[in-house]
Design a protein around this motif. Structure first.
Motif, PDB file in Angstrom:
ATOM      1  N   THR A  47       0.838  -1.206   0.000  1.00  0.00           N
ATOM      2  CA  THR A  47       0.000   0.000   0.000  1.00  0.00           C
ATOM      3  C   THR A  47       0.868   1.248   0.000  1.00  0.00           C
ATOM      4  N   LEU A  48       0.471   2.203  -0.816  1.00  0.00           N
ATOM      5  CA  LEU A  48       1.097   3.516  -0.870  1.00  0.00           C
ATOM      6  C   LEU A  48       0.035   4.513  -0.404  1.00  0.00           C
ATOM      7  N   ARG A 116       8.972   5.897   4.226  1.00  0.00           N
ATOM      8  CA  ARG A 116       8.273   7.181   4.168  1.00  0.00           C
ATOM      9  C   ARG A 116       8.968   8.032   3.120  1.00  0.00           C
ATOM     10  N   SER A 117       8.179   8.814   2.413  1.00  0.00           N
ATOM     11  CA  SER A 117       8.700   9.748   1.426  1.00  0.00           C
ATOM     12  C   SER A 117       8.127  11.124   1.727  1.00  0.00           C
ATOM     13  N   GLU A 127       7.200   5.395  -9.739  1.00  0.00           N
ATOM     14  CA  GLU A 127       7.308   4.050 -10.333  1.00  0.00           C
ATOM     15  C   GLU A 127       8.345   3.224  -9.576  1.00  0.00           C
ATOM     16  N   ALA A 128       9.476   3.842  -9.243  1.00  0.00           N
ATOM     17  CA  ALA A 128      10.528   3.124  -8.519  1.00  0.00           C
ATOM     18  C   ALA A 128      10.036   2.710  -7.135  1.00  0.00           C
ATOM     19  N   LEU A 129       9.344   3.600  -6.444  1.00  0.00           N
ATOM     20  CA  LEU A 129       8.819   3.279  -5.117  1.00  0.00           C
ATOM     21  C   LEU A 129       7.766   2.177  -5.191  1.00  0.00           C
ATOM     22  N   PRO A 140      14.132   2.402  -3.251  1.00  0.00           N
ATOM     23  CA  PRO A 140      15.203   3.089  -3.983  1.00  0.00           C
ATOM     24  C   PRO A 140      15.804   4.208  -3.138  1.00  0.00           C
ATOM     25  N   ARG A 141      17.044   4.501  -3.414  1.00  0.00           N
ATOM     26  CA  ARG A 141      17.723   5.587  -2.688  1.00  0.00           C
ATOM     27  C   ARG A 141      17.370   6.905  -3.365  1.00  0.00           C
TER      28      ARG A 141
END
Length: 169
Positions: A47-48, A116-117, A127-129, A140-141
């Protein structure tokens, strides 16, 4: 009669200027079709969660990419939007210590927080997340992205309360 015609003309003009019958904005559309957070966290999909506000320019700029992510990964990833201006979500704002928007909370398929972002994200970053969440791979970093610690903060020193997400507008 002339007055009634003028009133009708003004009503039609006002309706057209306010968007007419255009579909809802991506933020509003996504928020309306989002699963409830407890359901999303319990259904076996990653889930995002995005904390957003309608007035947030960064949130609005991210909305088309979020909509594309939700459409492309439907069935593999849940996208949940929670509006910081809705008092219904105050417990979640407190739980996830939301102090700025957009803020993304990232959860594994078993409903555990993995990261967390903070801040706006481009479509490739989203897309990467989302790809990392779906693949159960490390995040991803990216600047502003971090993993969530499993350590309890019970022993942490008391700090001043954080500013709320609506305090900078």
């Amino acid at each position: 009669m002339l007055l009634a015609a003028l009133a009708a003309l003004l009503a039609v003009a006002l309706f057209a200027l306010r968007g007419g019958l255009q579909p809802a904005a991506p933020l509003e559309k996504l928020a309306r079709q989002s699963l409830d957070l407890p359901v999303a966290l319990a259904n076996g999909r990653p889930t995002l969660v995005e904390f957003y506000a309608d007035w947030c320019e960064a949130c609005q700029a991210m909305a088309p990419a979020m909509e594309a992510i939700e459409q492309e990964h439907r069935g593999a990833l849940d996208v949940v939007l929670l509006n910081v201006d809705n008092p219904r979500w105050q417990p979640e704002l407190d739980r996830f210590e939301v102090n700025g928007i957009p803020q993304l909370e990232l959860f594994s398929a078993d409903g555990h927080p993995v990261g967390r972002s903070l801040g706006a994200r481009s479509r490739p970053e989203l897309e990467a997340l989302s790809g990392a969440l779906i693949a159960a791979a490390p995040l991803p970093r990216l600047a502003g992205v971090g993993t969530v610690s499993s350590l309890s903060q019970a022993g942490a020193a008391a700090t001043a309360p954080l500013a709320g997400p609506r305090s900078h507008g």
